[in-house]
Motif scaffolding. Structure first.
Motif, short mmCIF file in Angstrom:
data_model
loop_
_atom_site.label_atom_id
_atom_site.label_comp_id
_atom_site.label_asym_id
_atom_site.label_seq_id
_atom_site.Cartn_x
_atom_site.Cartn_y
_atom_site.Cartn_z
N ILE A 107 29.67 15.35 34.79
CA ILE A 107 30.50 14.34 35.45
C ILE A 107 29.88 13.92 36.77
O ILE A 107 29.83 12.74 37.10
CB ILE A 107 31.93 14.87 35.65
CG1 ILE A 107 32.62 15.06 34.30
CG2 ILE A 107 32.75 13.92 36.53
CD1 ILE A 107 34.00 15.67 34.39
N ALA A 108 29.41 14.88 37.54
CA ALA A 108 28.85 14.57 38.87
C ALA A 108 27.47 15.18 39.02
O ALA A 108 27.24 16.33 38.64
CB ALA A 108 29.77 15.08 39.97
N ALA A 162 35.28 6.41 33.58
CA ALA A 162 35.51 5.55 32.42
C ALA A 162 35.44 4.07 32.77
O ALA A 162 35.06 3.25 31.95
CB ALA A 162 36.86 5.88 31.79
N SER A 163 35.84 3.72 33.99
CA SER A 163 35.84 2.32 34.41
C SER A 163 35.62 2.25 35.91
O SER A 163 35.70 3.26 36.62
CB SER A 163 37.17 1.64 34.04
OG SER A 163 38.26 2.30 34.66
N ARG A 164 35.35 1.05 36.39
CA ARG A 164 35.11 0.86 37.82
C ARG A 164 36.35 1.27 38.61
O ARG A 164 37.45 0.77 38.36
CB ARG A 164 34.76 -0.59 38.11
CG ARG A 164 34.40 -0.85 39.56
CD ARG A 164 34.12 -2.33 39.82
NE ARG A 164 33.74 -2.55 41.21
CZ ARG A 164 32.50 -2.48 41.67
NH1 ARG A 164 31.51 -2.22 40.81
NH2 ARG A 164 32.23 -2.68 42.93
N GLY A 184 28.68 3.15 33.25
CA GLY A 184 29.68 4.22 33.25
C GLY A 184 29.56 5.21 34.39
O GLY A 184 30.19 6.27 34.34
N ARG A 185 28.79 4.88 35.42
CA ARG A 185 28.66 5.78 36.56
C ARG A 185 28.76 5.00 37.87
O ARG A 185 28.29 3.87 37.95
CB ARG A 185 27.32 6.52 36.54
CG ARG A 185 27.20 7.57 35.46
CD ARG A 185 25.92 8.37 35.59
NE ARG A 185 25.79 9.36 34.54
CZ ARG A 185 26.31 10.58 34.61
NH1 ARG A 185 26.96 10.97 35.68
NH2 ARG A 185 26.16 11.43 33.61
#
Length: 205
Positions: A107-108, A162-164, A184-185
């Motif tokens: 995720i990060a 998942a989204s901005r 997606g990031r």
């Protein structure tokens, strides 16, 4: 303890000193590595040499296997004890790459965090994603007491969402962080971490 889950036979007899080769570099670490024979379900990872000589016999340094709905990995040498006694970039890269075998899309990702001494912890609260950055730099292993923690940064941060998001901020200061969103990031820069900073991602409504 996890030999059956790893599809590995582990025999302490005939153990080697730890000569870890990974990513085109090699390092000698404290401790010993047992004899390991992998079954067909285990995927070998990394290399342990019998001696420091690049032409010496080798064994897998670790293995990855499917377990239930997920996967399991283990090193075949005392990685924790070795690294705590002798921190090394090759060993750190080896462990990071092994973890990426289990979680190829984290995720990060914080660039330079391990070299700078920054721990990364994720949490969720009230629908927000919190990326905690904890400054752990300083002579913890060599000095029982020290009076100052050197700040670290800037750090590049990439976070999978998942989204901005509607907003990204740095807490507890409450400073808005500029970011880009692509594939997606979100990508951003944390200028400095004194002790503890939190990147807070607020989703769009």
């Amino acid at each position: 303890m996890f030999a059956e889950a790893l599809d590995a036979k582990i025999d302490p007899a005939g153990s080697w000193e730890v000569h870890l080769a990974h990513g085109g570099t090699a390092v000698d670490l404290p401790g010993r590595a047992p004899t390991v024979t992998l079954g067909p379900k285990a995927k070998p990872f990394g290399t342990l040499r019998e001696t420091a000589d690049a032409s010496s016999p080798t064994r897998p340094a670790a293995a990855v296997a499917t377990l239930g709905k997920g996967r399991i990995a283990a090193t075949f040498f005392p990685m924790g004890r070795a690294y705590s006694h002798q921190p090394d970039a090759t060993a750190r890269r080896f462990l990071d790459d092994l973890v990426r075998e289990l979680a190829p899309e984290p995720i990060a990702v914080v660039n330079g965090s391990t070299e700078a001494g920054v721990d990364v912890h994720l949490a969720r609260k009230g629908g927000k994603l919190l990326v905690n950055l904890v400054n752990t730099s300083g002579p913890h292993r060599t000095e029982p007491v020290f009076d100052a923690i050197p700040p670290v940064g800037p750090l590049g941060v990439a976070i999978r969402v998942a989204s901005r998001p509607a907003k990204v901020s740095l807490q507890p200061a409450g400073v808005d962080l500029p970011f880009t969103y692509e594939d997606g990031r979100i990508r951003l820069t944390v200028p400095k971490v004194d002790v503890h900073e939190i990147v807070v991602i607020e989703p769009a409504e």
